[in-house]
Motif scaffolding. Structure first.
Motif, PDB file in Angstrom:
ATOM      1  N   ALA A   2       0.838  -1.202   0.000  1.00 40.43           N
ATOM      2  CA  ALA A   2       0.000   0.000   0.000  1.00 40.43           C
ATOM      3  C   ALA A   2       0.873   1.251   0.000  1.00 40.43           C
ATOM      4  N   GLY A   5      -3.122   5.298   1.701  1.00 38.40           N
ATOM      5  CA  GLY A   5      -4.402   4.591   1.668  1.00 38.40           C
ATOM      6  C   GLY A   5      -4.619   3.790   0.400  1.00 38.40           C
ATOM      7  N   LEU A   6      -3.701   3.944  -0.575  1.00 39.03           N
ATOM      8  CA  LEU A   6      -3.924   3.276  -1.860  1.00 39.03           C
ATOM      9  C   LEU A   6      -3.273   1.884  -1.855  1.00 39.03           C
ATOM     10  N   VAL A   7      -4.103   0.857  -1.975  1.00 36.19           N
ATOM     11  CA  VAL A   7      -3.571  -0.506  -1.989  1.00 36.19           C
ATOM     12  C   VAL A   7      -3.236  -0.871  -3.439  1.00 36.19           C
ATOM     13  N   ALA A   8      -1.929  -0.916  -3.744  1.00 37.02           N
ATOM     14  CA  ALA A   8      -1.507  -1.139  -5.132  1.00 37.02           C
ATOM     15  C   ALA A   8      -1.447  -2.626  -5.464  1.00 37.02           C
ATOM     16  N   ASP A  10      -2.728  -6.396  -3.872  1.00 37.69           N
ATOM     17  CA  ASP A  10      -3.583  -6.955  -2.829  1.00 37.69           C
ATOM     18  C   ASP A  10      -3.935  -8.391  -3.199  1.00 37.69           C
ATOM     19  N   GLY A  29      -2.346   1.142 -14.137  1.00 31.84           N
ATOM     20  CA  GLY A  29      -2.598   1.257 -12.701  1.00 31.84           C
ATOM     21  C   GLY A  29      -2.925  -0.067 -12.022  1.00 31.84           C
ATOM     22  N   GLY A  31      -0.946  -2.361 -11.153  1.00 33.04           N
ATOM     23  CA  GLY A  31       0.058  -2.722 -10.159  1.00 33.04           C
ATOM     24  C   GLY A  31       1.261  -3.461 -10.747  1.00 33.04           C
ATOM     25  N   THR A  34       4.606  -1.860  -9.821  1.00 33.98           N
ATOM     26  CA  THR A  34       4.767  -2.029  -8.373  1.00 33.98           C
ATOM     27  C   THR A  34       5.177  -3.466  -8.059  1.00 33.98           C
ATOM     28  N   GLN A 216      -6.371  -4.350 -10.597  1.00 34.52           N
ATOM     29  CA  GLN A 216      -6.529  -3.784  -9.258  1.00 34.52           C
ATOM     30  C   GLN A 216      -5.668  -4.516  -8.227  1.00 34.52           C
ATOM     31  N   GLY A 217      -4.432  -4.785  -8.605  1.00 34.98           N
ATOM     32  CA  GLY A 217      -3.463  -5.332  -7.670  1.00 34.98           C
ATOM     33  C   GLY A 217      -3.595  -6.810  -7.359  1.00 34.98           C
TER      34      GLY A 217
END
Ligand SMILES: Nc1ncnc2c1ncn2[C@@H]1O[C@H](COP(=O)(O)OP(=O)(O)OP(=O)(O)O)[C@@H](O)[C@H]1O
Ligand SMILES: [Mg+2]
Length: 253
Positions: A2, A5-8, A10, A29, A31, A34, A216-217
């Protein structure tokens, strides 16, 4: 992983098969970059593990992971414009003996030999990337595509076993993309393991032995290119966008 607050990332879970190319796709975006930072060690995840074979390497530094054969390229090439192409590669030489004082003082011969070896290695890579005639040009004079090839050569200087490629073809013209793709396939056939993040779906299709989709990660789907691109959930994640038609997948002429 994270950021505030942004969970990259998960619940992302994947394995890179040795000697294979794992394509990693997903919307902007999702992830992907990351994930590479977590695998290469530039980011320490809040939870979860990174394993290399049987070893947990989650707490190892970038440098120690590099020594164990993990290399990555960056989405934006990070060459030093005022240095020549060859100098940029020599800077990427791992554990250069000239970096330490004692060998400089007592073992000049060894330093010179290491320098010669590194130069030979760099020139060999430049030849394979078809950049050899630019070896003595300033890196700043290279085209965007040539800079991406130089970025790949930099990652290869340490002769890594595992190479994480973050959008190696972004902004690269189609002719160079083809030779880049062949270069990567040749390296795989020589035994190297790749993770390939790309928005260029033709390249993903041509190179990937296995494809993992991030959204979304999290890992949304994996399998053959045909299987994942035919998956309704994967299509929904791209919100109806045509594959290969996302912003950074545009191929510059
Ligand atoms: N250092 C950072 N600090 C804060 N937020 C970050 C950081 N790095 C990434 N993010 C955010 O984490 C999410 C994942 O970003 P990431 O760069 O990993 O996506 P990506 O899949 O590589 O996207 P792209 O295809 O556009 O390169 C995004 O929402 C991004 O804004
Ligand atoms: Mg990215």
């Amino acid at each position: 992983m994270a950021f505030g607050g942004l969970v990259a990332l998960d619940g992302v879970s994947l394995a890179l098969a040795p000697g294979r190319i794992t394509g990693i796709i997903g919307p902007n975006g999702a992830g992907k970059s990351t994930l590479f930072s977590v695998l290469a060690g530039t980011l320490r995840p809040d939870s979860g593990r990174v394993r290399l074979g049987a070893d947990d390497i989650t707490s190892l530094s970038v440098h120690r992971r590099a020594r164990r054969g993990v290399a990555r390229t960056f989405q934006l090439a990070r060459e030093l414009d005022s240095l020549t192409v060859l100098e940029n590669l020599l800077l990427a030489t791992p554990d250069h003996p000239g970096e330490r004082l004692w060998p400089l003082v007592f073992a000049r011969g060894r330093v010179r030999r290491a320098e010669r070896d590194a130069t030979d290695r760099a020139m060999g890579l430049l030849e394979r990337a078809r950049l050899q005639r630019l070896a003595n040009s300033p890196a700043g004079a290279l085209s965007g595509g040539q800079k991406k090839l130089l970025e790949l050569c930099r990652a290869l200087m340490a002769d890594p076993d595992i190479v994480l490629l973050d959008e190696p073809a972004a902004g690269v013209n189609p002719v160079l993309v083809e030779s880049l793709g062949q270069f990567i396939l040749d390296l795989r056939d020589e035994g190297k393991t790749f993770a390939l993040v790309e928005h260029n779906m033709d390249l993903i299709a041509a190179l990937s032995d296995h494809v993992v989709v991030l959204a979304q990660g999290a890992t949304l789907a994996e399998g053959s290119f045909a299987a994942v691109t035919g998956d309704a959930r994967v299509r929904a994640a791209y919100l109806g966008a045509e594959f290969g038609d996302t912003e950074s997948g545009d191929v510059a002429a």
